[in-house]
Design an enzyme around this catalytic site. Sequence first.
Site, PDB file in Angstrom:
ATOM      1  N   ASP A 161     -37.029  13.681 -15.856  1.00  0.00           N
ATOM      2  CA  ASP A 161     -37.992  13.527 -16.937  1.00  0.00           C
ATOM      3  C   ASP A 161     -37.571  14.239 -18.208  1.00  0.00           C
ATOM      4  OD1 ASP A 161     -38.550  16.194 -15.654  1.00  0.00           O
ATOM      5  OD2 ASP A 161     -40.065  16.285 -17.216  1.00  0.00           O
ATOM      6  N   GLY A 209     -38.546  15.636  -9.411  1.00  0.00           N
ATOM      7  CA  GLY A 209     -37.404  14.822  -9.868  1.00  0.00           C
ATOM      8  C   GLY A 209     -36.656  14.081  -8.783  1.00  0.00           C
ATOM      9  N   THR A 262     -31.289  26.857  -9.608  1.00  0.00           N
ATOM     10  CA  THR A 262     -32.322  26.373  -8.686  1.00  0.00           C
ATOM     11  C   THR A 262     -31.759  26.241  -7.274  1.00  0.00           C
ATOM     12  OG1 THR A 262     -33.251  25.097 -10.514  1.00  0.00           O
ATOM     13  CG2 THR A 262     -34.021  24.541  -8.310  1.00  0.00           C
ATOM     14  N   ASP A 319     -27.521  21.596 -12.835  1.00  0.00           N
ATOM     15  CA  ASP A 319     -27.206  21.959 -14.205  1.00  0.00           C
ATOM     16  C   ASP A 319     -26.586  23.359 -14.164  1.00  0.00           C
ATOM     17  OD1 ASP A 319     -27.377  21.538 -17.015  1.00  0.00           O
ATOM     18  OD2 ASP A 319     -29.247  22.656 -17.104  1.00  0.00           O
TER      19      ASP A 319
HETATM   20  P1  IMP Z   1     -30.568  24.247 -12.769  1.00  0.00           P
HETATM   21  O1  IMP Z   1     -31.350  25.281 -12.008  1.00  0.00           O
HETATM   22  O2  IMP Z   1     -30.199  24.736 -14.149  1.00  0.00           O
HETATM   23  O3  IMP Z   1     -29.366  23.718 -12.019  1.00  0.00           O
HETATM   24  O4  IMP Z   1     -31.565  23.079 -13.101  1.00  0.00           O
HETATM   25  C1  IMP Z   1     -31.868  22.077 -12.239  1.00  0.00           C
HETATM   26  C2  IMP Z   1     -33.134  21.363 -12.681  1.00  0.00           C
HETATM   27  O5  IMP Z   1     -33.213  21.289 -14.114  1.00  0.00           O
HETATM   28  C3  IMP Z   1     -33.160  19.949 -12.194  1.00  0.00           C
HETATM   29  O6  IMP Z   1     -33.760  19.849 -10.923  1.00  0.00           O
HETATM   30  C4  IMP Z   1     -33.946  19.236 -13.265  1.00  0.00           C
HETATM   31  O7  IMP Z   1     -35.334  19.313 -12.985  1.00  0.00           O
HETATM   32  C5  IMP Z   1     -33.670  20.011 -14.532  1.00  0.00           C
HETATM   33  N1  IMP Z   1     -32.634  19.374 -15.376  1.00  0.00           N
HETATM   34  C6  IMP Z   1     -31.374  19.801 -15.598  1.00  0.00           C
HETATM   35  N2  IMP Z   1     -30.700  18.974 -16.413  1.00  0.00           N
HETATM   36  C7  IMP Z   1     -31.547  17.983 -16.711  1.00  0.00           C
HETATM   37  C8  IMP Z   1     -31.415  16.779 -17.515  1.00  0.00           C
HETATM   38  O8  IMP Z   1     -30.375  16.445 -18.114  1.00  0.00           O
HETATM   39  N3  IMP Z   1     -32.533  15.984 -17.574  1.00  0.00           N
HETATM   40  C9  IMP Z   1     -33.701  16.290 -16.936  1.00  0.00           C
HETATM   41  N4  IMP Z   1     -33.856  17.372 -16.175  1.00  0.00           N
HETATM   42  C10 IMP Z   1     -32.791  18.225 -16.068  1.00  0.00           C
HETATM   43 MG    MG Z   2     -37.417  18.541 -14.049  1.00  0.00          MG
END
Ligand code: IMP
Ligand code: MG
Length: 175
Positions: A158, A43, A106, A102
């Site tokens: 994506d 991404g 991660t 989000d």
């Molecule tokens: P986290 O670990 O929940 O913070 O997620 C981060 C990862 O989730 C990002 O690097 C994205 O790959 C994916 N992600 C989170 N929100 C979105 C969105 O709205 N659209 C697409 N991918 C997302």
């Molecule tokens: Mg992704």
Amino acid sequence: MEKHHVEVMLTEEQVNARIRELGEKISRDYAGKSVHLICILKGSVYFTCELAKRITVPVTMDFMQCSSYGADTKSSGVVRLAKDLDESITGKDVIIIEDIIDSGRTLNHLKKLLGQRNPASLKICTLLDKPDRRVVDVPVEYVGFQIEDKFVIGYGLDYDQQYRNLPYIGVVEFD
Ligand code: IMP
Ligand code: MG
């Protein structure tokens, strides 16, 4: 994929203008040093390249891949390392480049992992931030845009591997 359509959230001009500002800020903050950018595949590829072009101090880059969403739009909460860095980060001024934060899981995981490798410094830069969705608190030094809790695509992001190549940030609206 569910039936859906895409609406523009941030135009190409808005995104490019903000990336230029971030590049200028990073160039000022790292004056006299060099930066090692870590692009989180897949991404962050578009954002990393555009940002790197706007940084005026010396830049090196490396790539890392974690598992994230599959065909679903909700985080699994599981972080798996699919590809590690090629080079050591010991003694380097490192910035992790993400497309979006989000839940924060991660980046929380990655920051701990990379912090153990003794970089000179370790910061995070994300194009987008959804603060309402945060589950794990992780400090982020550079944020492009704070957005509301919508599923967004484009500029590397994506929906089931599609739309990464859109030059703007769009919202997926399910019909
Ligand atoms: P986290 O670990 O929940 O913070 O997620 C981060 C990862 O989730 C990002 O690097 C994205 O790959 C994916 N992600 C989170 N929100 C979105 C969105 O709205 N659209 C697409 N991918 C997302
Ligand atoms: Mg992704």
